[in-house]
Design a protein around this motif. Structure first.
Motif, short mmCIF file in Angstrom:
data_model
loop_
_atom_site.label_atom_id
_atom_site.label_comp_id
_atom_site.label_asym_id
_atom_site.label_seq_id
_atom_site.Cartn_x
_atom_site.Cartn_y
_atom_site.Cartn_z
N LYS A 1 0.67 -1.28 0.04
CA LYS A 1 -0.04 0.00 -0.12
C LYS A 1 0.81 1.17 -0.07
O LYS A 1 1.93 1.02 0.79
N GLU A 2 0.48 2.41 -0.70
CA GLU A 2 0.88 3.52 -0.73
C GLU A 2 0.11 4.41 -0.03
O GLU A 2 -1.09 4.50 -0.41
N LEU A 3 0.75 5.46 0.84
CA LEU A 3 -0.51 6.25 1.47
C LEU A 3 -0.17 7.56 1.00
O LEU A 3 1.02 7.98 0.80
N ASP A 4 -1.13 8.56 0.97
CA ASP A 4 -1.04 9.76 0.68
C ASP A 4 -0.67 10.60 1.94
O ASP A 4 -0.65 10.05 2.96
N GLU A 5 -0.74 12.01 1.77
CA GLU A 5 -0.20 12.85 2.92
C GLU A 5 -1.21 12.88 4.11
O GLU A 5 -0.94 13.38 5.06
N MET B 1 -4.54 8.20 3.83
CA MET B 1 -5.17 7.20 3.16
C MET B 1 -4.53 6.60 1.80
O MET B 1 -3.35 7.14 1.59
N PRO B 2 -5.07 5.37 1.77
CA PRO B 2 -4.37 4.65 0.76
C PRO B 2 -4.51 5.29 -0.62
O PRO B 2 -5.69 5.66 -1.25
N SER B 3 -3.55 5.83 -1.59
CA SER B 3 -3.40 6.06 -2.73
C SER B 3 -3.09 4.99 -3.78
O SER B 3 -3.71 5.06 -5.12
N LEU B 4 -2.83 3.89 -3.57
CA LEU B 4 -2.35 2.85 -4.47
C LEU B 4 -2.38 1.71 -3.69
O LEU B 4 -1.44 1.47 -2.68
N ILE B 5 -2.98 0.52 -3.76
CA ILE B 5 -3.18 -0.55 -3.24
C ILE B 5 -2.78 -1.64 -4.20
O ILE B 5 -3.54 -1.89 -5.30
N HIS C 1 -7.82 8.87 -5.12
CA HIS C 1 -7.86 9.74 -4.22
C HIS C 1 -9.20 9.77 -3.34
O HIS C 1 -10.33 9.90 -4.05
N PHE C 2 -9.14 9.43 -2.08
CA PHE C 2 -10.64 9.13 -1.44
C PHE C 2 -10.40 10.18 -0.10
O PHE C 2 -9.44 10.04 0.53
N GLU C 3 -11.41 10.78 -0.15
CA GLU C 3 -11.71 11.87 0.98
C GLU C 3 -12.08 11.41 2.20
O GLU C 3 -13.35 11.02 1.86
N THR D 1 4.30 6.88 -7.87
CA THR D 1 3.85 5.67 -7.38
C THR D 1 2.74 5.34 -8.66
O THR D 1 3.19 4.04 -9.14
N GLY D 2 2.17 6.11 -9.51
CA GLY D 2 1.22 5.68 -10.75
C GLY D 2 2.31 5.20 -12.00
O GLY D 2 2.11 4.20 -12.49
N SER D 3 3.54 6.22 -11.96
CA SER D 3 4.33 5.76 -13.08
C SER D 3 5.14 4.48 -12.79
O SER D 3 5.35 3.81 -13.77
N ILE D 4 5.52 4.25 -11.57
CA ILE D 4 6.06 2.84 -11.29
C ILE D 4 5.18 1.73 -11.52
O ILE D 4 5.55 0.81 -12.21
#
Length: 814
Positions: free
Chosen positions: A31-35, A38-42, A118-120, A529-532
């Motif tokens: 998982k990658e978390l945003d600032e 919240m998870p930005s990529l799972i 992006h989930f708020e 994250t997205g480009s990787i």
């Protein structure tokens, strides 16, 4: 910055619940978390208890821990050439659309492989407005302040109805109630928080603008402005040359030929605005024999040929390379309007080009430009249209910089596609009369842009929608490094090495990143994250392409190098205050060092010129010039000039006082100094102090005089301690290659954070800031422990000092 954590760490972060831990161990790979935590990529496992595509909503509900007030509705489904099925969902809160809140499900062979977006996280927000749509629109129009609007022009309204084949079509704004993040407030209680707002599409005719305006549905405050018209450059700096007459597809109509192409998608149409601002009054360009050589005239009519050829070339690139049918992937017609002038009759051409959400518009230029219709500018503008139909990146701050950067990438790719011998890495080189180019992807610093995240020339102000045209240089340089490769040391001390993969592969990765993995609010960390992930999709996990993508991001200061290593932090040390209390009699009126050259009057005792910078090579000899201004009598003044060579946040180290003079006149003084070979590579502080007291130092509030601060960028110097391409590095800024950094533990933390100072230095004071840079109050220190139990969940920066040096470290409150 996004961080990757184990499942156990995610439990501390609140990303998992105890009941779902076993499930996530079997289903979640990473998982990658945003600032906001919240998870930005799972990334999901596709073996064992994998999610099926039919379980997409359940996967989202479990992984995002949706509350009863949360809803995700399917927006669209697409299948790509790799066999992936992409489902995009729109977030709603209590039935109200959450603007820029989208999440995507990516599945192959029926199994969900990746979730991202992006989930708020919202709770307790009232969805009943106290301000109605009409009142909110009044606030929006007062904010825009135009003289006339498109819906007030009957001809434009009629033209829109004809264009849309809809008798009810109108430019008049219709209010939509949404939840949106407040991006304009400076109040810590409101900045960055979700707000209930009215959204309006406001198209102004004079002065020209078009933007989504968001008005707080309770207070009437403008909480966000998202420009729809996206300019190639607000001010522009191109060195112009015509691209020449190009062969292009036209059509035969009533015995003549016109610039219309029905062979590509819904068509490509190029019209003549006749140096006016009306689209409905625009006419066709025509030619009797389909040989358009006479268009090379004093009126620059051949600009229309460039626009037409540019649109055709851009369509062909996206269709042939990426399988995309026009900018919306549904064959939308591409309309060009040439000879546009927003102030007709003033004798000055319009020095811009833009996409307004509907069409491409090109001005003829004036003192800075020739007609703005070069191939890369045309591709840039159509690239904005591609973005609007895919990631829809909000046109402000980092997401806006990505928006601009991707358009520059498509400008470079289309130029290369048509002619590999072109100066692909310069943007706008064909149209600029003054500079070599508007932007340089290979050397952004040459045109005033940063090539490193928060490095030299990084823009932190509110102009240019938060620096969208400035800070796009980081994405541009990432793409250049990905395609070409190279090695060196970046502005923040990262020693990088990138094996280039060529512009074709780089373009495919960039396209998949923008169209599959980015959302409206994506920042640089999300782009990384997205480009990787895009590289993994296209070329496989662990491939040379994935490694190059990762290392190219490290090269521009975003994230770690492949296989480990971290980017040292930006130079965010806090410098002591220095200010003269009275400038009624004397002040600094001139400072020159390299490209820094400022003449000024009194600046209230202190001038922050850190946005102005120059480069100094380690080991080089430099001369600085400076002079005082006097109201009348020339008093004896004492000058001291400092450079923080080791970037530790003070000017007290040996050799950092580079000039010390006195004078009782207004003559310009000069001092020569040598930049030590041991100076740290990267951006640091230059401080110039003028005082009537000889005892004044670098950190004083003194009676009479002035202090001015600037930025110098050290090149060819020593790397910051810990700045390697492997292992880990300290977040603290210390002297000496073996010095230990500030350490915080546990990290993530729940109740307390223990602070361990470098080299057992004393802990004198501590301050805490959130991700917006706002100071956090109400936390207690007990010895070396900071009580954080009352803090909201998120990422914080702790700043500690031993009385001489300042250290920084981030930690996560779970």
């Amino acid at each position: 910055m996004l961080n990757k954590y184990s499942a156990a760490t995610l439990l501390l972060l609140g990303g998992l619940t105890t009941s779902s831990l076993a499930q996530d161990y079997s289903r979640v790979k990473s998982k990658e978390l945003d600032e906001k935590g919240m998870p930005s990529l799972i990334e999901l496992n596709v073996q064992g208890a994998a999610y099926r595509l039919s379980d997409a909503k359940a996967a989202l509900r479990e992984q995002l821990q949706l509350a009863p007030t949360d809803q995700l509705d399917l927006l669209k489904t697409e299948t790509d050439e790799l066999g992936f099925v992409h489902e995009k969902y729109q977030q709603f809160y209590k039935g109200i659309k959450v603007e820029h809140g989208t999440y995507s499900v990516h599945a192959r062979q029926g199994r969900v492989e990746v979730l991202n977006g992006h989930f708020e996280k919202i709770s307790g927000l009232s969805t009943t407005p106290t301000l109605d749509a009409a009142a909110a629109l009044s606030r929006a129009l007062a904010f825009v302040g135009a003289r006339t609007y498109m819906w007030q022009d009957a001809a434009e309204e009629a033209g829109l109805r004809q264009q849309e084949n809809n008798s009810a079509a109108t430019y008049a704004p219709q209010g939509e109630l949404v939840v949106v993040e407040n991006q304009r407030s400076t109040s810590p209680q409101r900045a960055g928080k979700p707000m209930l707002a009215w959204k309006f599409n406001v198209y102004a005719k004079a002065p020209l603008s078009r933007a989504f305006i968001y008005v707080d549905a309770h207070s009437g405050e403008i909480v966000l402005k998202d420009d729809i018209i996206k300019h190639a450059a607000a001010t522009g700096t191109f060195a112009t040359k015509y691209s020449g007459t190009q062969a292009g597809t036209t059509d035969s109509f009533n015995g003549t030929f016109r610039l219309r192409d029905v062979s590509r998608g819904g068509g490509i149409q190029t019209y003549n605005c006749k140096k006016g601002s009306s689209y409905t009054a625009a006419v066709d360009f025509t030619d009797a024999d389909n040989s358009w050589t006479e268009y090379n005239n004093a009126n620059f009519d051949n600009a229309a040929l460039d626009a037409h050829y540019g649109a055709q070339s851009t369509y062909d690139y996206f269709k042939n390379i990426h399988g995309r049918n026009s900018y919306n992937n549904a064959g939308a017609a591409i309309r060009n309007y040439v000879h546009f002038d927003d102030t007709p009759g003033d004798g000055v051409g319009y020095e811009n080009a833009f996409w307004d959400g509907t069409r491409m518009t090109y001005g003829d230029g004036a003192t800075r430009f020739d007609p703005l219709t070069s191939l890369d500018v045309a591709a840039h503008e159509i690239g904005h249209a591609v973005c609007s139909s895919s990631a829809n990146l909000t046109y402000s701050n980092e997401s806006g910089a990505l928006n601009e950067g991707f358009s520059d990438i498509w400008g470079a790719c289309v130029e290369y596609y048509k002619d590999p011998s072109k100066a692909t890495w310069l943007i706008g080189e064909d149209i600029d009369k003054v500079r070599p180019a508007l932007r340089s992807m290979s050397n952004p610093n040459a045109e005033g842009q940063p090539d490193t995240y928060k490095g030299t020339s990084w823009y932190t102000g509110t102009g240019d929608n938060g620096g969208v045209h400035y800070n796009s240089g980081v994405l541009n340089h990432w793409f250049y490094r990905l395609a070409i490769g190279g090695s060196g040391t970046n502005d923040i001390g990262g020693v990088f090495s990138v094996a280039g993969i060529g512009i074709d592969k780089a373009g495919r990765i960039a396209y998949r990143t923008e169209t599959v993995y980015l959302t409206a609010s994506s920042n640089y960390a999300a782009a990384r994250t997205g480009s990787i992930q895009a590289a993994k999709d296209l070329y496989g996990a662990g491939s040379a392409e994935e490694q190059a993508v990762t290392n190219a991001w490290f090269a521009v200061g975003v994230g770690a190098a492949y296989g480990g290593g971290t980017t040292p932090p930006p130079a965010t040390v806090t410098y002591c205050a220095s200010k003269g209390n009275n400038v009624a009699y004397e002040w600094i009126d001139y400072v020159k060092l390299g490209t820094i050259a400022r003449t000024s009057g009194a600046d209230a005792g202190y001038y922050n010129g850190t946005a102005t910078s120059t480069s100094l090579a380690a080991g080089s000899s430099q001369t600085i010039s400076y002079s005082a201004g006097f109201a009348s009598t020339a008093y004896t003044e004492y000058w001291k000039v400092y450079i923080d060579y080791n970037r530790d946040g003070d000017f007290t180290d040996a050799g950092e006082l580079v000039a010390s003079r006195s004078s009782n006149s207004a003559v310009t003084l000069t001092s020569t100094f040598t930049v030590p070979a041991s100076a740290r590579t990267g951006a640091t502080r230059l401080r110039v102090v003028l005082s009537d007291a000889s005892a004044t130092t670098s950190c004083n509030s003194y009676s009479y005089g002035e202090t001015e601060d600037y930025t110098v960028n050290i090149t060819g110097g020593a790397a910051i301690a810990g700045a390697t391409t492997g292992g880990s590095s300290s977040m603290g800024l210390t002297q000496g290659a073996t010095a230990r950094g500030l350490e915080l533990y546990p990290n993530p933390a729940t109740d307390v954070v223990r602070i361990s100072m470098p080299d057992n230095a004393p802990l004198v004071s501590v301050t805490l800031t959130d991700l917006r840079g706002a100071k956090v109050t109400g936390v207690r220190m007990e010895g070396d422990q900071l009580n954080v139990s009352a803090l909201a969940k998120g990422i914080y920066t702790l700043t500690a000092t031993d009385g001489q040096k300042v250290f920084h470290q981030r930690f996560i409150k779970q």
